[in-house]
Write an enzyme that holds these catalytic residues in place. Structure first.
Site, PDB file in Angstrom:
ATOM      1  N   HIS A  82       0.845  -1.197   0.000  1.00 35.99           N
ATOM      2  CA  HIS A  82       0.000   0.000   0.000  1.00 35.99           C
ATOM      3  C   HIS A  82       0.874   1.239   0.000  1.00 35.99           C
ATOM      4  O   HIS A  82       1.848   1.330   0.748  1.00 35.99           O
ATOM      5  CB  HIS A  82      -0.918   0.034   1.221  1.00 35.99           C
ATOM      6  CG  HIS A  82      -1.748   1.283   1.283  1.00 35.99           C
ATOM      7  ND1 HIS A  82      -2.907   1.436   0.545  1.00 35.99           N
ATOM      8  CD2 HIS A  82      -1.569   2.446   1.961  1.00 35.99           C
ATOM      9  CE1 HIS A  82      -3.409   2.632   0.782  1.00 35.99           C
ATOM     10  NE2 HIS A  82      -2.623   3.276   1.636  1.00 35.99           N
ATOM     11  N   ASP A 161     -15.440   3.044   6.678  1.00 38.06           N
ATOM     12  CA  ASP A 161     -14.345   3.867   6.166  1.00 38.06           C
ATOM     13  C   ASP A 161     -14.796   4.692   4.966  1.00 38.06           C
ATOM     14  O   ASP A 161     -14.424   5.858   4.831  1.00 38.06           O
ATOM     15  CB  ASP A 161     -13.153   2.989   5.785  1.00 38.06           C
ATOM     16  CG  ASP A 161     -12.035   3.811   5.160  1.00 38.06           C
ATOM     17  OD1 ASP A 161     -11.477   4.669   5.869  1.00 38.06           O
ATOM     18  OD2 ASP A 161     -11.756   3.637   3.959  1.00 38.06           O
ATOM     19  N   ARG A 168     -14.379  13.198   5.847  1.00 39.10           N
ATOM     20  CA  ARG A 168     -13.068  13.798   6.123  1.00 39.10           C
ATOM     21  C   ARG A 168     -12.624  14.689   4.969  1.00 39.10           C
ATOM     22  O   ARG A 168     -12.024  15.748   5.173  1.00 39.10           O
ATOM     23  CB  ARG A 168     -12.019  12.709   6.347  1.00 39.10           C
ATOM     24  CG  ARG A 168     -12.138  11.991   7.687  1.00 39.10           C
ATOM     25  CD  ARG A 168     -11.289  10.737   7.693  1.00 39.10           C
ATOM     26  NE  ARG A 168      -9.902  11.023   7.374  1.00 39.10           N
ATOM     27  CZ  ARG A 168      -9.076  10.148   6.800  1.00 39.10           C
ATOM     28  NH1 ARG A 168      -9.492   8.950   6.464  1.00 39.10           N
ATOM     29  NH2 ARG A 168      -7.825  10.491   6.553  1.00 39.10           N
ATOM     30  N   SER A 183      -8.051   4.170   8.599  1.00 37.87           N
ATOM     31  CA  SER A 183      -8.638   4.034   7.268  1.00 37.87           C
ATOM     32  C   SER A 183      -7.840   3.037   6.420  1.00 37.87           C
ATOM     33  O   SER A 183      -8.397   2.093   5.840  1.00 37.87           O
ATOM     34  CB  SER A 183      -8.668   5.401   6.575  1.00 37.87           C
ATOM     35  OG  SER A 183      -9.041   5.280   5.217  1.00 37.87           O
ATOM     36  N   LYS A 187      -9.074  -1.274   5.758  1.00 38.51           N
ATOM     37  CA  LYS A 187      -9.283  -1.830   4.415  1.00 38.51           C
ATOM     38  C   LYS A 187      -8.305  -2.964   4.131  1.00 38.51           C
ATOM     39  O   LYS A 187      -8.679  -3.986   3.546  1.00 38.51           O
ATOM     40  CB  LYS A 187      -9.135  -0.720   3.369  1.00 38.51           C
ATOM     41  CG  LYS A 187     -10.314   0.242   3.337  1.00 38.51           C
ATOM     42  CD  LYS A 187     -10.142   1.342   2.323  1.00 38.51           C
ATOM     43  CE  LYS A 187      -9.085   2.339   2.733  1.00 38.51           C
ATOM     44  NZ  LYS A 187      -9.084   3.574   1.938  1.00 38.51           N
TER      45      LYS A 187
END
Length: 432
Positions: A82, A161, A168, A183, A187
């Site tokens: 990620h 989320d 947000r 967040s 995920k």
């Protein structure tokens, strides 16, 4: 419990209990807590922060707000990567087929562009026919058979989320580390991975502008991963200039193909190999980084990584012939040169503004619902530390119009020419 009491508790710097946090996440997901109260709670977190225990509980609540993928049908250790987002960050595209060609199982759930940062899914959709919305069954089958797949999140994966993120984005709370870390990890944990390599960006093109803030985020992410029992490592990497030279969807796919052909920009190649080496260690394919890197270099050199990319494209309904004929992807109608106003050395870049320039051309979304133009974007010809002559080509704009003086001015303002500079260090440090 009352939401107003929980807002006041966090506003006053108190540590919230698991029951309070579960109440908030469940209530907001079910629609019993309104946006205005959730906004107040998010802003209280932004100013008062959260303890490590609160962040862990928040992540767990968001993780279990919807479905959790069961990837046990896929044999072996599943590893993922990620990135916290940047400009020209196309790393997932060459990385996924490369680690799969080395024998790792890589189920990759990716996202779309946000603000000035590009999204992997938007880039892949520049490939004609490419399907980024696989069903859970298709996703598992593809990873089992060819080793990798890149898809969007399922409709009910960490739904809390999705709702909170949208809020947000419009309430000025995107940069809150407890909210970012929960967040990301909700995920990733919901996606069922066994190992995760994090690419945490720092610099003016990243959400975390300073190394101190990026380090704080990386440490929070690694802590959550350890608590969840997965293998995890975070690399702090540079985003004080774009990765590679291409910014824009089809342009970045073409640059990714160059990397898989054992060419391409040095920084994109280096980061792909470094992140991939950590993934191979997590997958227990290699015992150390030098060995893992040699395996990956061999997969680039013998063409198997490129072949795996073609296989992935075909499996997801795309036209794999773009690998050999990139002009089959969308092409901009016009190219516009951006020339250096003086001689010198490129000493800094406003990286986020270069991302915004691509977005304004149509390469990203300025508001929800905008249609992305996959053909447009920028190609840089100079990076930090490069000498430049007066009138020399700094960048090329790919646009649908023959003239875009607004974007030319933006690019010129974003690339500063001084007297001397050295290229920034790509990988700052590693957090285990």
């Amino acid at each position: 419990m009352r939401m107003v009491d929980i807002i006041q508790a966090k506003r006053d710097g108190q540590e919230l209990t698991k029951e309070q946090i579960d109440f908030v996440i469940d209530g907001y997901t079910q629609g019993t807590i309104p946006d205005y109260q959730m906004s107040a709670w998010l802003m209280a977190i932004y100013f008062q922060n959260m303890t490590p225990l609160e962040i862990s509980v928040l992540t767990d609540a968001m993780l279990h707000s919807g479905d959790v993928l069961n990837l046990t049908k896929i044999p072996g250790i599943k590893v993922d990567k990620h990135s916290t987002g940047g400009v020209g960050d196309k790393i997932s595209i060459p990385l996924a087929p490369l680690v799969a060609a080395a024998g790792a199982k890589n189920p990759m759930i990716s996202g779309r562009g946000l603000g000035h940062t590009g999204g992997t899914l938007d880039k892949l959709e520049a490939i004609p026919g490419f399907n980024v919305d696989l069903t859970e069954e298709q996703f598992i089958q593809q990873v089992t058979t060819i080793g990798t797949a890149i898809t969007s999140a399922t409709g009910n994966l960490a739904p809390a989320d999705k709702k909170i993120y949208a809020l947000r984005d419009v309430t000025g709370t995107v940069e809150a580390i407890p909210l970012i870390s929960s967040s990301i990890m909700s995920k990733k944990l919901a996606s069922g991975t066994d190992g995760l390599v994090l690419d945490v960006k720092t610099g003016n093109g990243a959400f975390m502008k300073t190394e101190a803030r990026a380090t704080e985020l990386a440490e929070a992410l690694v802590r959550i991963g350890h608590q969840a029992g997965i293998k995890i490592v975070a690399l702090l990497t540079d985003m004080s200039q774009p990765l590679g030279y291409a910014i824009g969807n089809a342009l970045e796919i073409a640059e990714s193909i160059d990397v898989l052909k054992n060419k391409g920009p040095a920084d994109v190649r280096e980061l792909t190999l470094t992140l991939g080496a950590h993934m191979l260690i997590q997958a227990e394919i290699a015992e150390d980084l030098p060995t893992a890197r040699r395996i990956l270099e061999n997969r680039l050199a013998d063409g198997s990584a490129l072949a795996k990319f073609k296989e992935m494209i075909t499996a997801q309904g795309g036209d794999a012939s773009i690998v050999d004929h990139p002009t089959k992807m969308p092409q901009a109608n016009h190219t516009i040169p951006v020339l250096a106003p003086k001689a010198g050395v490129v000493d800094r870049m406003a990286t986020d503004r270069l991302g915004v320039a691509s977005m304004i051309l149509g390469g990203g979304r300025q508001k929800k619902g905008d249609v992305v133009d996959h053909a447009v974007g920028l190609v840089l010809h100079k990076k930090i530390g490069d000498k430049v002559a007066h009138g020399e080509l700094l960048a090329t704009i790919y646009a649908e119009e023959p003239a875009r003086p607004d974007v030319v001015d933006m690019v010129l303002a974003a690339i500063h020419i001084g007297d001397n500079a050295t290229a920034p260090k790509l990988i700052h440090h590693i957090i285990q």
